[in-house]
Design an enzyme around this catalytic site. Structure first.
Site, PDB file in Angstrom:
ATOM      1  N   SER A  35       0.889  -1.261   0.161  1.00 14.65           N
ATOM      2  CA  SER A  35       0.099  -0.005  -0.230  1.00 14.65           C
ATOM      3  C   SER A  35       0.980   1.139   0.109  1.00 14.65           C
ATOM      4  O   SER A  35       0.311   2.427  -0.702  1.00 14.65           O
ATOM      5  CB  SER A  35      -0.827   0.045   1.067  1.00 14.65           C
ATOM      6  OG  SER A  35      -0.171  -0.336   2.584  1.00 14.65           O
ATOM      7  N   THR A  36       2.066   1.101   0.794  1.00  9.50           N
ATOM      8  CA  THR A  36       3.271   2.202   0.684  1.00  9.50           C
ATOM      9  C   THR A  36       3.586   2.848  -0.686  1.00  9.50           C
ATOM     10  O   THR A  36       2.867   4.085  -1.111  1.00  9.50           O
ATOM     11  CB  THR A  36       3.626   2.259   1.512  1.00  9.50           C
ATOM     12  OG1 THR A  36       3.339   1.601   2.868  1.00  9.50           O
ATOM     13  CG2 THR A  36       4.578   3.960   1.593  1.00  9.50           C
ATOM     14  N   ALA A  91       8.264  -1.475   3.327  1.00  9.42           N
ATOM     15  CA  ALA A  91       8.187  -2.846   4.626  1.00  9.42           C
ATOM     16  C   ALA A  91       7.565  -2.991   6.353  1.00  9.42           C
ATOM     17  O   ALA A  91       6.628  -2.900   6.124  1.00  9.42           O
ATOM     18  CB  ALA A  91      10.063  -2.137   5.074  1.00  9.42           C
ATOM     19  N   GLY A 104       5.393  -9.234   3.782  1.00 11.74           N
ATOM     20  CA  GLY A 104       3.511  -8.886   4.130  1.00 11.74           C
ATOM     21  C   GLY A 104       2.483  -9.215   2.780  1.00 11.74           C
ATOM     22  O   GLY A 104       2.223  -9.631   2.793  1.00 11.74           O
ATOM     23  N   GLU A 111      11.138  -8.357  -4.919  1.00 15.03           N
ATOM     24  CA  GLU A 111      11.343  -7.411  -4.206  1.00 15.03           C
ATOM     25  C   GLU A 111      13.276  -7.365  -3.724  1.00 15.03           C
ATOM     26  O   GLU A 111      13.839  -6.273  -4.066  1.00 15.03           O
ATOM     27  CB  GLU A 111      10.569  -7.019  -2.850  1.00 15.03           C
ATOM     28  CG  GLU A 111       9.196  -6.699  -3.045  1.00 15.03           C
ATOM     29  CD  GLU A 111       8.827  -6.918  -1.289  1.00 15.03           C
ATOM     30  OE1 GLU A 111       7.200  -6.190  -2.252  1.00 15.03           O
ATOM     31  OE2 GLU A 111       8.391  -7.057  -1.018  1.00 15.03           O
TER      32      GLU A 111
HETATM   33  C1  5RP Z   1       5.730  -6.390  -0.040  1.00 19.58           C
HETATM   34  C2  5RP Z   1       5.551  -6.215   1.294  1.00 19.58           C
HETATM   35  C3  5RP Z   1       5.819  -4.343   1.289  1.00 19.58           C
HETATM   36  O1  5RP Z   1       6.519  -3.255   1.179  1.00 19.58           O
HETATM   37  C4  5RP Z   1       5.113  -4.566   2.716  1.00 19.58           C
HETATM   38  O2  5RP Z   1       4.391  -5.780   3.087  1.00 19.58           O
HETATM   39  C5  5RP Z   1       5.089  -3.430   3.652  1.00 19.58           C
HETATM   40  O3  5RP Z   1       3.708  -2.802   3.174  1.00 19.58           O
HETATM   41  P1  5RP Z   1       2.618  -2.327   2.944  1.00 19.58           P
HETATM   42  O4  5RP Z   1       3.266  -0.431   2.896  1.00 19.58           O
HETATM   43  O5  5RP Z   1       0.885  -2.456   2.100  1.00 19.58           O
HETATM   44  O6  5RP Z   1       2.437  -1.210   4.599  1.00 19.58           O
HETATM   45  O7  5RP Z   1       7.243  -5.947   0.932  1.00 19.58           O
HETATM   46  O8  5RP Z   1       5.553  -7.697   0.119  1.00 19.58           O
END
Ligand code: 5RP
Length: 262
Positions: A35-36, A91, A104, A111
């Site tokens: 999402s970020t 992250a 996550g 990545e």
């Molecule tokens: C995806 C990742 C994301 O960067 C991590 O889960 C953070 O996600 P969000 O920005 O939605 O909190 O590692 O594999």
């Protein structure tokens, strides 16, 4: 629409907006997942459309590739780019040395490959992602489907000799079926609670047959842009040892806020 965003979403947005300032004309940029990172992709799309920014983006997932194309960023493969100037990604946790837990969103393999093939990796995160010691967030480990239960048993057995507090793991699910990564693999989430020696754990995990990659990013991240819900941002650069503080206006634009599906 900004009024509908939670403080965490605002924090993610300002972190992404500030990190977009790292991107220069002509760069080959790794585009993270989550999402970020989706905010970043929207910000870069706006810069491409409105400011004539010319970049080539290497996405780290099919989700990000689709969004990047939608917002007008030229998408190329890592093999076409060969090497990247910069990768910006989210992250799940980061510590004081900018070591990370990622995955996550299930995209840790691409990545890590993309971030490692970059001159610089910048992480964008809300302040809630900062931890003293990694491990409260379950550590994602990508495994091949063949014999995954045997691999899981081996992973859990190996954890007995590791400096961690918890040793259970769960197969990540997508409803009633296993979650499948872009590379066709499964993910084991390791509930470790606290990782005493992340470097050692990462090396040991990656030596196991069946394990493709783990979500520990050690010595890969160069800087973190931390966002706060009130618009403050902090840029910590681990190489320079600098901390810059700033405040961004939270300005809504139709382009950026029209699609909040990610
Ligand atoms: C995806 C990742 C994301 O960067 C991590 O889960 C953070 O996600 P969000 O920005 O939605 O909190 O590692 O594999």
């Amino acid at each position: 629409m900004a009024g509908e965003l939670s403080p965490i979403d605002k924090a993610k947005f300002v972190a992404a907006k500030r990190a977009a300032q790292f991107v220069e004309d002509g760069m080959r940029v790794g585009l993270g997942t989550g999402s970020t990172a989706a905010w970043l992709v929207r910000c870069l799309g706006e810069m491409v459309r409105d400011d004539g920014l010319r970049i080539k983006g290497v996405p780290t997932s099919t989700r990000t590739a689709q969004l990047a194309r939608e917002v007008g960023i030229e998408v190329i493969s890592l093999d076409e780019a060969k090497w990247l100037d910069l990768t910006i990604d989210g992250a799940d946790e980061f510590d004081g040395e900018l070591n990370l837990i990622k995955g996550g969103g299930g995209a840790l393999l691409q990545e890590k490959i993309v971030a490692t093939a970059s001159d610089q990796m910048v992480v964008i995160a809300d302040i809630g992602k900062e931890v003293e010691t990694l491990g409260a967030f379950p550590l994602p480990v990508e495994v091949i489907p063949f014999g995954w239960q045997t691999t899981q048993a081996l992973v859990e057995e190996t954890l007995i000799s590791m400096d961690v507090l918890g040793r259970t793991s769960t197969l990540r699910m997508n409803g009633d079926i296993p979650f499948v990564t872009d590379e066709g693999n499964y993910i084991l989430d390791l509930h470790l609670n606290r990782i005493g020696n992340a470097r050692q754990l990462s090396l040991v995990m990656n030596q196991m047959p069946g394990v493709v990659e783990n979500g520990l990013f050690i010595d890969i991240c160069d800087a973190v842009v931390i966002g706060y819900g009130d618009g403050r941002v902090e840029v910590r650069d681990i190489n320079e040892g600098t901390v810059d503080r700033d405040r961004l206006d939270f300005v809504e634009t139709d382009n950026l806020f029209s699609d909040l599906s990610d």
